[in-house]
Design a protein around this motif. Structure first.
Motif, PDB file in Angstrom:
ATOM      1  N   ASN A   1      20.901  16.470  63.913  1.00 10.93           N
ATOM      2  CA  ASN A   1      19.786  17.293  63.427  1.00 10.93           C
ATOM      3  C   ASN A   1      19.147  16.685  62.180  1.00 10.93           C
ATOM      4  O   ASN A   1      18.845  17.393  61.211  1.00 10.93           O
ATOM      5  CB  ASN A   1      20.257  18.724  63.140  1.00 10.93           C
ATOM      6  CG  ASN A   1      19.935  19.663  64.280  1.00 10.93           C
ATOM      7  OD1 ASN A   1      19.246  19.302  65.230  1.00 10.93           O
ATOM      8  ND2 ASN A   1      20.448  20.873  64.203  1.00 10.93           N
ATOM      9  N   GLU A   2      19.006  15.378  62.187  1.00 11.71           N
ATOM     10  CA  GLU A   2      18.370  14.615  61.121  1.00 11.71           C
ATOM     11  C   GLU A   2      19.178  14.593  59.824  1.00 11.71           C
ATOM     12  O   GLU A   2      18.692  14.135  58.789  1.00 11.71           O
ATOM     13  CB  GLU A   2      16.944  15.132  60.848  1.00 11.71           C
ATOM     14  CG  GLU A   2      16.044  15.035  62.084  1.00 11.71           C
ATOM     15  CD  GLU A   2      14.631  15.527  61.826  1.00 11.71           C
ATOM     16  OE1 GLU A   2      14.416  16.186  60.781  1.00 11.71           O
ATOM     17  OE2 GLU A   2      13.751  15.242  62.650  1.00 11.71           O
TER      18      GLU A   2
ATOM     19  N   LYS B   1      12.606  17.246  69.899  1.00 17.07           N
ATOM     20  CA  LYS B   1      13.271  16.652  68.740  1.00 17.07           C
ATOM     21  C   LYS B   1      14.605  16.014  69.122  1.00 17.07           C
ATOM     22  O   LYS B   1      15.246  16.391  70.112  1.00 17.07           O
ATOM     23  CB  LYS B   1      13.502  17.707  67.661  1.00 17.07           C
ATOM     24  CG  LYS B   1      14.608  18.709  67.980  1.00 17.07           C
ATOM     25  CD  LYS B   1      14.961  19.535  66.749  1.00 17.07           C
ATOM     26  CE  LYS B   1      16.145  20.452  67.040  1.00 17.07           C
ATOM     27  NZ  LYS B   1      16.615  21.178  65.864  1.00 17.07           N
ATOM     28  N   ASN B   2      15.023  15.047  68.305  1.00 16.67           N
ATOM     29  CA  ASN B   2      16.336  14.430  68.468  1.00 16.67           C
ATOM     30  C   ASN B   2      17.387  15.308  67.797  1.00 16.67           C
ATOM     31  O   ASN B   2      17.250  15.656  66.621  1.00 16.67           O
ATOM     32  CB  ASN B   2      16.370  13.037  67.842  1.00 16.67           C
ATOM     33  CG  ASN B   2      15.508  12.041  68.590  1.00 16.67           C
ATOM     34  OD1 ASN B   2      15.310  12.155  69.789  1.00 16.67           O
ATOM     35  ND2 ASN B   2      14.984  11.054  67.885  1.00 16.67           N
TER      36      ASN B   2
ATOM     37  N   LYS C   1      17.970  13.950  72.854  1.00 17.25           N
ATOM     38  CA  LYS C   1      16.978  14.967  72.521  1.00 17.25           C
ATOM     39  C   LYS C   1      17.487  16.358  72.905  1.00 17.25           C
ATOM     40  O   LYS C   1      18.430  16.496  73.694  1.00 17.25           O
ATOM     41  CB  LYS C   1      15.662  14.676  73.245  1.00 17.25           C
ATOM     42  CG  LYS C   1      15.012  13.368  72.817  1.00 17.25           C
ATOM     43  CD  LYS C   1      13.663  13.182  73.478  1.00 17.25           C
ATOM     44  CE  LYS C   1      13.046  11.846  73.075  1.00 17.25           C
ATOM     45  NZ  LYS C   1      12.849  11.748  71.611  1.00 17.25           N
TER      46      LYS C   1
END
Length: 247
Positions: free
Chosen positions: A64-65, A2-3, A28
């Motif tokens: 974290n989005e 994940k980014n 990432k």
């Protein structure tokens, strides 16, 4: 993977002048990213954007989005940062400084605060000096205390802005080993802005290079070093398409 950090088509103007123009890159989980560019390239502006100190004119910044501009407090919960040199009150002890700062983290319960301070002091190898005043600390110890501060909130990514500035060779070695330890044992990602290309070469798994506010390169260390057989400085200058500039 994940980014943990995303910069999406970000632009920033200050007093009508374009400082950052349509820059995009991501980090990432587990990556150590070297953030490089000549003086005035826009690195500090991007770091200020990522920490929510200023807002972009266009684009998005995500931790974290979570959108930093729209939900700054939530986004920064999992971000640690040392922007320029850490500044502490010299009359306080390292432990007392961290005890004061841990209260600012909403994700650390009150009953967990003392233990968390002790944990981060141990991680940065300052437990034995925790009760000493910061005025007695070396520059390297100050930098490690800064990383302890950044670790308090259990971040997934830490931004370091010129972390090795002024450090002697031992201090740089200790800092390098600490970054690699945190990355390996806790999976913490890093964005490290630095002029010291040789130091970045020893720790980075990825590079992002900007110049005059524009993205010039983003990719893995392997992709970066495949550009040329020369030194890291030679490759950097080749990417810039210039000679005689410094990082």
């Amino acid at each position: 993977m994940k980014n943990v950090m995303e910069v999406k088509n970000v632009s920033k103007k200050i007093k009508g002048r374009t400082i950052i123009e349509d820059v995009s890159f991501e980090i990432k989980k587990g990556e150590i990213c070297g953030f490089v560019g000549p003086n005035g390239a826009g690195k500090t502006t991007i770091i200020r954007l990522l920490t929510g100190l200023i807002k972009p004119n266009a684009g998005k910044l995500l931790i974290n989005e979570i959108d930093v501009t729209k939900h700054r407090k939530q986004a920064l919960v999992k971000l640690g940062a040392i922007v320029e040199s850490p500044i502490f009150f010299n009359y306080m002890t390292g432990r007392d400084i961290l005890i004061n700062l841990v209260r600012l983290h909403p994700n650390i319960a009150k009953e967990e605060r003392f233990n968390r301070v002790e944990e981060v002091l141990d991680i940065v190898n300052l437990s034995k000096r925790g009760n000493d005043k910061v005025s007695t600390y070396s520059l390297g110890m100050n930098q490690r205390l800064g990383i302890a501060q950044a670790l308090l909130g259990k971040p997934e990514i830490i931004i370091l802005d010129e972390p090795a500035n002024g450090l002697d060779p031992l201090g740089m070695k200790e800092l390098r080993e600490l970054i690699l330890k945190l990355n390996k044992e806790q999976g913490i990602s890093f964005l490290v802005s630095s002029h010291l290309l040789d130091e970045l070469q020893k720790i980075c798994t990825k590079f992002v290079i900007i110049n005059e506010g524009k993205l010039k390169f983003k990719g893995t260390s392997e992709e970066f070093f495949s550009i040329s057989e020369g030194s890291i400085e030679d490759i950097f200058l080749k990417i810039l398409g210039a000679k005689g500039e410094s990082a």
